[in-house]
Design an enzyme around this catalytic site. Structure first.
Site, PDB file in Angstrom:
ATOM      1  N   ARG A 175       0.773  -1.516   0.286  1.00  0.00           N
ATOM      2  CA  ARG A 175      -0.023  -0.184   0.099  1.00  0.00           C
ATOM      3  C   ARG A 175       0.927   1.201   0.345  1.00  0.00           C
ATOM      4  O   ARG A 175       0.751   2.252   0.348  1.00  0.00           O
ATOM      5  CB  ARG A 175      -1.373  -0.272   1.405  1.00  0.00           C
ATOM      6  CG  ARG A 175      -2.479  -0.739   0.872  1.00  0.00           C
ATOM      7  CD  ARG A 175      -3.071  -1.318   0.170  1.00  0.00           C
ATOM      8  NE  ARG A 175      -2.596  -1.758  -0.945  1.00  0.00           N
ATOM      9  CZ  ARG A 175      -2.409  -3.226  -0.628  1.00  0.00           C
ATOM     10  NH1 ARG A 175      -2.968  -3.382   0.138  1.00  0.00           N
ATOM     11  NH2 ARG A 175      -1.773  -3.808  -2.079  1.00  0.00           N
ATOM     12  N   SER A 252     -11.168   0.232   2.567  1.00  0.00           N
ATOM     13  CA  SER A 252      -9.522  -0.029   4.130  1.00  0.00           C
ATOM     14  C   SER A 252      -9.523   1.027   4.495  1.00  0.00           C
ATOM     15  O   SER A 252      -8.997   1.714   3.672  1.00  0.00           O
ATOM     16  CB  SER A 252      -8.471  -0.904   3.759  1.00  0.00           C
ATOM     17  OG  SER A 252      -9.279  -1.769   3.673  1.00  0.00           O
ATOM     18  N   GLU A 354      -4.895   4.407   5.421  1.00  0.00           N
ATOM     19  CA  GLU A 354      -4.500   3.365   4.441  1.00  0.00           C
ATOM     20  C   GLU A 354      -5.061   4.605   3.322  1.00  0.00           C
ATOM     21  O   GLU A 354      -4.053   5.362   2.775  1.00  0.00           O
ATOM     22  CB  GLU A 354      -5.493   2.495   3.842  1.00  0.00           C
ATOM     23  CG  GLU A 354      -4.887   2.022   2.854  1.00  0.00           C
ATOM     24  CD  GLU A 354      -5.452   1.167   1.748  1.00  0.00           C
ATOM     25  OE1 GLU A 354      -5.275  -0.080   2.895  1.00  0.00           O
ATOM     26  OE2 GLU A 354      -6.535   0.880   0.568  1.00  0.00           O
TER      27      GLU A 354
HETATM   28  C1  LIG Z   1     -15.551   0.765  -1.576  1.00  0.00           C
HETATM   29  C2  LIG Z   1     -13.715   0.767  -0.984  1.00  0.00           C
HETATM   30  C3  LIG Z   1     -12.727   0.020  -1.736  1.00  0.00           C
HETATM   31  C4  LIG Z   1     -11.973  -0.031  -1.959  1.00  0.00           C
HETATM   32  N1  LIG Z   1     -10.570  -1.342  -2.372  1.00  0.00           N
HETATM   33  C5  LIG Z   1      -9.499  -1.468  -2.483  1.00  0.00           C
HETATM   34  C6  LIG Z   1      -8.930  -2.379  -3.050  1.00  0.00           C
HETATM   35  O1  LIG Z   1      -9.742  -3.158  -2.706  1.00  0.00           O
HETATM   36  N2  LIG Z   1      -7.815  -1.934  -2.634  1.00  0.00           N
HETATM   37  C7  LIG Z   1      -6.543  -0.577  -2.856  1.00  0.00           C
HETATM   38  O2  LIG Z   1      -5.561  -0.428  -2.897  1.00  0.00           O
HETATM   39  N3  LIG Z   1      -7.182   0.039  -2.471  1.00  0.00           N
HETATM   40  C8  LIG Z   1      -9.337  -0.120  -2.385  1.00  0.00           C
HETATM   41  N4  LIG Z   1      -9.650   1.215  -2.293  1.00  0.00           N
HETATM   42  C9  LIG Z   1      -9.186   2.272  -2.248  1.00  0.00           C
HETATM   43  C10 LIG Z   1      -8.970   3.200  -3.336  1.00  0.00           C
HETATM   44  O3  LIG Z   1      -9.971   2.981  -4.005  1.00  0.00           O
HETATM   45  C11 LIG Z   1      -7.625   2.965  -4.302  1.00  0.00           C
HETATM   46  O4  LIG Z   1      -6.565   3.888  -3.699  1.00  0.00           O
HETATM   47  C12 LIG Z   1      -8.437   3.638  -6.013  1.00  0.00           C
HETATM   48  O5  LIG Z   1      -6.584   3.099  -5.978  1.00  0.00           O
HETATM   49  C13 LIG Z   1      -8.386   5.692  -5.568  1.00  0.00           C
HETATM   50  O6  LIG Z   1      -7.904   5.783  -6.817  1.00  0.00           O
HETATM   51  P1  LIG Z   1      -8.507   7.148  -6.889  1.00  0.00           P
HETATM   52  O7  LIG Z   1      -9.324   7.914  -8.361  1.00  0.00           O
HETATM   53  O8  LIG Z   1     -10.109   7.417  -6.590  1.00  0.00           O
HETATM   54  O9  LIG Z   1      -7.602   8.078  -6.331  1.00  0.00           O
HETATM   55  P2  LIG Z   1      -8.513   9.894  -5.197  1.00  0.00           P
HETATM   56  O10 LIG Z   1      -8.681   9.670  -4.512  1.00  0.00           O
HETATM   57  O11 LIG Z   1      -8.641  10.693  -6.151  1.00  0.00           O
HETATM   58  O12 LIG Z   1      -6.557  10.264  -4.790  1.00  0.00           O
HETATM   59  C14 LIG Z   1      -6.082   9.162  -4.073  1.00  0.00           C
HETATM   60  C15 LIG Z   1      -4.587   9.936  -3.554  1.00  0.00           C
HETATM   61  O13 LIG Z   1      -3.870   9.908  -5.124  1.00  0.00           O
HETATM   62  C16 LIG Z   1      -3.268  10.757  -5.950  1.00  0.00           C
HETATM   63  N5  LIG Z   1      -3.758  11.119  -7.303  1.00  0.00           N
HETATM   64  C17 LIG Z   1      -4.772  10.434  -7.427  1.00  0.00           C
HETATM   65  N6  LIG Z   1      -4.572  10.103  -8.835  1.00  0.00           N
HETATM   66  C18 LIG Z   1      -3.427  11.321  -9.317  1.00  0.00           C
HETATM   67  C19 LIG Z   1      -2.089  11.086 -10.682  1.00  0.00           C
HETATM   68  N7  LIG Z   1      -3.148  10.669 -11.648  1.00  0.00           N
HETATM   69  N8  LIG Z   1      -1.688  11.280 -10.116  1.00  0.00           N
HETATM   70  C20 LIG Z   1      -0.884  11.912  -9.126  1.00  0.00           C
HETATM   71  N9  LIG Z   1      -1.526  11.634  -8.092  1.00  0.00           N
HETATM   72  C21 LIG Z   1      -2.408  11.043  -8.050  1.00  0.00           C
HETATM   73  C22 LIG Z   1      -4.220  12.448  -5.299  1.00  0.00           C
HETATM   74  O14 LIG Z   1      -3.622  13.318  -4.721  1.00  0.00           O
HETATM   75  C23 LIG Z   1      -4.177  11.003  -3.732  1.00  0.00           C
HETATM   76  O15 LIG Z   1      -3.796  11.704  -2.683  1.00  0.00           O
HETATM   77  C24 LIG Z   1     -11.142   0.982  -2.088  1.00  0.00           C
HETATM   78  C25 LIG Z   1     -11.916   2.943  -2.368  1.00  0.00           C
HETATM   79  C26 LIG Z   1     -13.402   1.964  -1.466  1.00  0.00           C
HETATM   80  C27 LIG Z   1     -14.397   2.895  -1.146  1.00  0.00           C
END
Ligand SMILES: Cc1cc2nc3c(=O)[nH]c(=O)nc-3n(C[C@H](O)[C@H](O)[C@H](O)COP(=O)(O)OP(=O)(O)OC[C@H]3O[C@@H](n4cnc5c(N)ncnc54)[C@H](O)[C@@H]3O)c2cc1C
Length: 362
Positions: A175, A252, A354
């Site tokens: 992570r 998580s 996380e």
């Molecule tokens: C219901 C649910 C289930 C989930 N299950 C999992 C799982 O099984 N495993 C897991 O690892 N995660 C899980 N997650 C967490 C999440 O989905 C992942 O971490 C996902 O990759 C985040 O993507 P996002 O586009 O929503 O990022 P955001 O929430 O928009 O951003 C997260 C972080 O990344 C940065 N960021 C985003 N895009 C960029 C970019 N293009 N360049 C630079 N920085 C950037 C943001 O600034 C922020 O710091 C879950 C979340 C939810 C709500």
């Protein structure tokens, strides 16, 4: 292609635009300014513009791994909405695909399964964007993106250059990566090398193997792996569902603690009356223990209520939910604090969040 992101219709949004509308927790105060970028070039342009104006920049994609404070973000929020994927190279056994940062992750996974490309099928149903997957080395059900990413194309905010960070330099760990908690790089696209195979990679996660009716290490048709993962995840509230408040979360909230041998033996002593703590061996004689188990055994069961209508998900001990839909970030963080402190006083183990915390602290 699914339209999974909330989209502002114009670039210049009113200052009162709440970031709660762009996060899966439905929490977060106002953005100073919200702009949308629909291509890699636009992402660079909009981040540069904000930098030139001396404004802090927050890059936000699916908003599924952020906890944004009630004060919001007093700068420019760049919403990443670029789309698309293309094959870069292929041979008889593998294919290397470049995915734009804003491509919804699960659309990409669905496309890999449909094309007979093996390597990310167990990551089905994870919300958010492809570009965010390297940030915390997204993983689930025995796979993580570090296994298939070959390179990440980035805009480097320190010198204004566009280039590539090779997988070996990404610092991928559980992570985590060099990108997490760093403002330096903006991810523009990500390259994945996948196997051409109708079968999944070896199924490593015991619960998934059981559900698929194979031994750990067995392989199954890609579509079976995907549908079974989606079913298992949905049962735990881990697939976004607008009608299910158990999914109004960041997934998580805490990572699984990774302990050295001494700390692990101490935990076993402190938990002697509770049975063997679930654990997994890690490199370097480290042991990963289940945060969900620690939380549950410290007295925080599924559904445990927090302030202002926040609660632990009724389906998964690790997901903290804003189930009332109008709660403050302060309330959710209050619940997280109660759990963290409770686990620490019962087991002496610190839990770490996380998601990325923005303008709020635990
Ligand atoms: C219901 C649910 C289930 C989930 N299950 C999992 C799982 O099984 N495993 C897991 O690892 N995660 C899980 N997650 C967490 C999440 O989905 C992942 O971490 C996902 O990759 C985040 O993507 P996002 O586009 O929503 O990022 P955001 O929430 O928009 O951003 C997260 C972080 O990344 C940065 N960021 C985003 N895009 C960029 C970019 N293009 N360049 C630079 N920085 C950037 C943001 O600034 C922020 O710091 C879950 C979340 C939810 C709500």
């Amino acid at each position: 292609m699914s339209d999974v992101y909330a989209h502002p219709s114009t670039d210049a949004q009113p200052a009162a635009d709440l970031l709660a509308g762009y996060t899966t927790l439905r929490l977060g105060g106002p953005a100073g300014r919200l702009v949308t970028a629909v291509s890699a070039e636009e992402i660079v342009q909009k981040v540069q513009q904000a930098q030139l104006q001396g404004e802090p920049v927050l890059v936000l994609a699916g908003g599924s791994n952020v906890v944004i404070g009630d004060q919001g973000f007093p700068g420019t929020v760049v919403l990443v909405r670029s789309r698309g994927l293309r094959v870069l190279t292929e041979d008889a056994d593998t294919v290397t695909v470049r995915v734009e940062a804003g491509e919804p992750w699960d659309d990409f996974v669905a496309a890999t399964v449909a094309n007979g490309w093996s390597g990310v099928e167990c990551l089905s149903g994870i919300p958010g964007s492809a570009g965010a997957t390297p940030i915390q080395n997204v993983g689930a059900y025995g796979q993580e993106v570090a296994e298939t990413i070959t390179g990440v194309q980035v805009y480097d905010r320190t010198d204004g250059s566009v280039g590539q960070v090779d997988a070996a330099d990404c610092g991928f760990a559980y992570r985590s990566s060099i990108f997490k908690y760093s403002d330096r790089w903006v991810v523009l696209s990500v390259d994945f090398r996948l196997a051409r195979s109708p079968l999944s990679g070896p199924v490593r996660y015991a619960e998934l193997a059981r559900s698929l009716g194979v031994e750990v290490g067995g392989r199954v048709p890609l579509a079976d792996a995907r549908s079974t993962v989606l079913r298992l995840r949905a049962g735990k509230g881990m697939v976004l569902d607008a009608d299910d408040p158990d999914t109004w979360s960041v997934g998580s909230f805490f990572t699984n603690p990774v302990l050295d041998r001494e700390a692990y033996e101490l935990l076993r002593e402190r938990a002697a009356d509770l049975g063997e703590p679930p654990s997994w061996p890690c490199p370097g004689d480290m042991v990963k223990v289940s945060a969900a188990w620690l939380i549950d055994k410290a007295g925080f069961a599924k559904g445990h209520p927090g302030p202002e209508g926040t609660a632990i998900s009724s389906k998964h001990t690790l997901a903290l939910t804003n189930r009332a839909g109008g709660t403050s970030t302060a309330a959710l963080v209050g619940l997280a604090r109660e759990i963290r402190d409770g686990v620490h006083s019962r087991f002496g183990i610190p839990l770490h969040p996380e998601p990325v915390l923005i303008n709020c602290t635990l």
